[in-house]
Motif scaffolding. Structure first.
Motif, PDB file in Angstrom:
ATOM      1  N   ASP B  55       0.826  -1.208   0.000  1.00 18.31           N
ATOM      2  CA  ASP B  55       0.000   0.000   0.000  1.00 18.31           C
ATOM      3  C   ASP B  55       0.862   1.261   0.000  1.00 18.31           C
ATOM      4  N   GLU B 130       2.874 -10.410  -6.023  1.00 17.76           N
ATOM      5  CA  GLU B 130       1.462 -10.373  -6.418  1.00 17.76           C
ATOM      6  C   GLU B 130       0.708 -11.564  -5.829  1.00 17.76           C
ATOM      7  N   LEU B 133       0.293 -11.119  -2.013  1.00 18.43           N
ATOM      8  CA  LEU B 133      -0.710 -10.087  -1.747  1.00 18.43           C
ATOM      9  C   LEU B 133      -2.118 -10.622  -1.988  1.00 18.43           C
ATOM     10  N   PHE B 134      -2.261 -11.304  -3.096  1.00 25.45           N
ATOM     11  CA  PHE B 134      -3.562 -11.837  -3.487  1.00 25.45           C
ATOM     12  C   PHE B 134      -4.052 -12.875  -2.476  1.00 25.45           C
ATOM     13  N   GLY B 137      -4.798 -11.378   0.835  1.00 22.03           N
ATOM     14  CA  GLY B 137      -6.039 -10.619   0.747  1.00 22.03           C
ATOM     15  C   GLY B 137      -7.254 -11.502   0.924  1.00 22.03           C
ATOM     16  N   ILE B 138      -7.273 -12.643   0.246  1.00 24.54           N
ATOM     17  CA  ILE B 138      -8.422 -13.549   0.383  1.00 24.54           C
ATOM     18  C   ILE B 138      -8.484 -14.106   1.790  1.00 24.54           C
ATOM     19  N   ALA B 141      -9.820 -11.682   4.278  1.00 21.96           N
ATOM     20  CA  ALA B 141     -11.189 -11.222   4.073  1.00 21.96           C
ATOM     21  C   ALA B 141     -12.196 -12.263   4.543  1.00 21.96           C
TER      22      ALA B 141
END
Ligand SMILES: [Cu+2]
Lengths: 112, 274
Positions: B55, B130, B133-134, B137-138, B141
């Motif tokens: 970020d 990537e 991060l991906f 992120g999942i 969440a």
């Protein structure tokens, strides 16, 4: 000698200013990502001009802004924003989507 | 789960292809394992660091920090690949000659493996960050989907690795005496493709003019999202809708590396006394 250094700096400085100038010359548009959707889903922009697209991701998960027709691809981490420059565009429709949530995150840019 | 697998696969395959070419190019060099897997390990650690600060990076330099970072990573890799090729051109011939005499182990051990290790590390860093991060992120969440995410991630990584291995073993079928030449061509095109990708990031950041948006469009014929399209994208830099500046960087990279290979590579013809 002193002089030459200063004029060198001056050239660098004015080059930087020119870069900044060209950056700020682009018009700003904002796209917000919220619950894996783009807002607005349809964004109208003028054709033939450079656009500065600010993509704000309000979700906590990262999203990848991707558009094949615009040739743009950029990861926007959760709770942050990033800038994508596009155009100048020919008049037409340009689809984009969020690669990490392709089912819901879809939108298009209309260049007129 | 399938979506996760596909997204992870797309990221992993790029790094896997770079590793497979580098492995083939350094075939027979005794210490290469240390360098290459060291590069992979270093790249993974760096990928996690980048993912943590993603970020900050995204918001840096008025929102184009990520593009600048990607471009810097790509151009560094281009320089390292170019350096490797130029070095090989200079010493490859000696190497090939002495292989029969002294035994290849000693001589080929001097090769600039650090350049290849850096290339591998940068590829893993870029694609790995990537993926990290991906997946992170999942996972953060939605904890209930962590299991299927993990399965998807593992499937994606395995398939990506499998494609890399297939290319590697394919390259090994080339007889050793042609392998140097074949891999130096591959590395040349790989470098050109990375340079054109780097140029695209600088256009996206508005630091380079596109010099013609979408010079041609072959996306109906061969999309970069297809497996073949993606492999060609990584191996030779195939782009279905290139900007003019991407073509310029592609050709300039080939021209510069090839002429440096000529300039520094050709030893004066000395009698070898066969
Ligand atoms: Cu990628």
């Amino acid at each position: 000698m002193q002089n030459r250094i200063y004029s060198g700096r001056f050239i660098v400085l004015s080059a930087l200013l020119m870069v900044c100038g060209s950056v700020s010359a682009a018009e700003n548009y904002t796209l917000t990502i919220k619950e894996h959707r783009f807002e607005p889903e349809e964004l109208e922009v003028p054709a033939g001009r450079k656009i500065k697209l600010i993509v704000k991701n309000e979700d906590s998960t990262p999203e990848e802004f991707e558009s094949r027709s615009l040739k743009r691809e950029k990861i926007i981490p959760g709770k942050s924003q990033a800038t994508i420059f596009v155009g100048p565009l020919d008049p037409g429709t340009y689809d984009f989507f969020g690669e990490f949530h392709e089912e819901s995150a879809k939108g298009r840019i209309l260049a007129k | 789960m399938l979506a996760t697998a596909i997204i992870v696969f797309r990221e992993v395959i790029e790094a896997a292809l770079v590793i497979s070419i580098v492995m083939a190019a350094s075939r027979g060099v005794p210490a290469r394992g240390w360098w290459i897997w060291g590069g992979v390990g270093g790249g993974l650690i760096a990928a996690c660091v980048v993912a943590v600060f993603a970020d900050t990076l995204a918001e840096a330099a008025s929102g184009v920090g990520q593009d600048l970072f990607n471009a810097a990573v790509l151009f560094t890799a281009v320089a390292m690949l170019g350096w490797h090729n130029i070095w090989m051109q200079r010493h490859g011939r000696e190497l090939a000659r002495e292989m029969n005499q002294v035994g290849k182990a000693v001589v080929s051990g001097e090769r600039p493996l650090y350049a290849l290790a850096i290339v591998v590390g940068l590829a893993v860093l870029r694609e790995g960050s990537e993926v990290v991060l991906f997946l992170y992120g999942i996972a953060s969440a939605d904890e209930s989907s962590a299991g299927s995410m993990l399965t998807g991630g593992v499937i994606g990584i395995s398939f990506g690795t499998a494609v890399g291995l297939a290319i590697y073993y394919g390259l090994l079928r080339i007889p050793t005496r042609h392998l140097f030449r074949a891999t130096s061509w591959l590395i040349l095109f790989l470098a050109a493709g990375l340079a054109s990708q780097g140029a695209a990031y600088l256009v996206q950041a508005d630091l380079l003019p596109p010099l013609g948006r979408e010079v041609w469009n072959t996306s109906d014929w061969l999309s970069e999202d297809s497996l073949i399209g993606q492999i060609l994208h990584t191996l030779v830099g195939y782009v279905s809708r290139p900007d003019g500046v991407q073509i310029l960087f592609y050709l300039a990279t080939i021209a510069i590396i090839a002429s440096l290979m000529r300039l520094f590579g050709d030893e004066p013809a000395r009698p070898v006394g066969h």
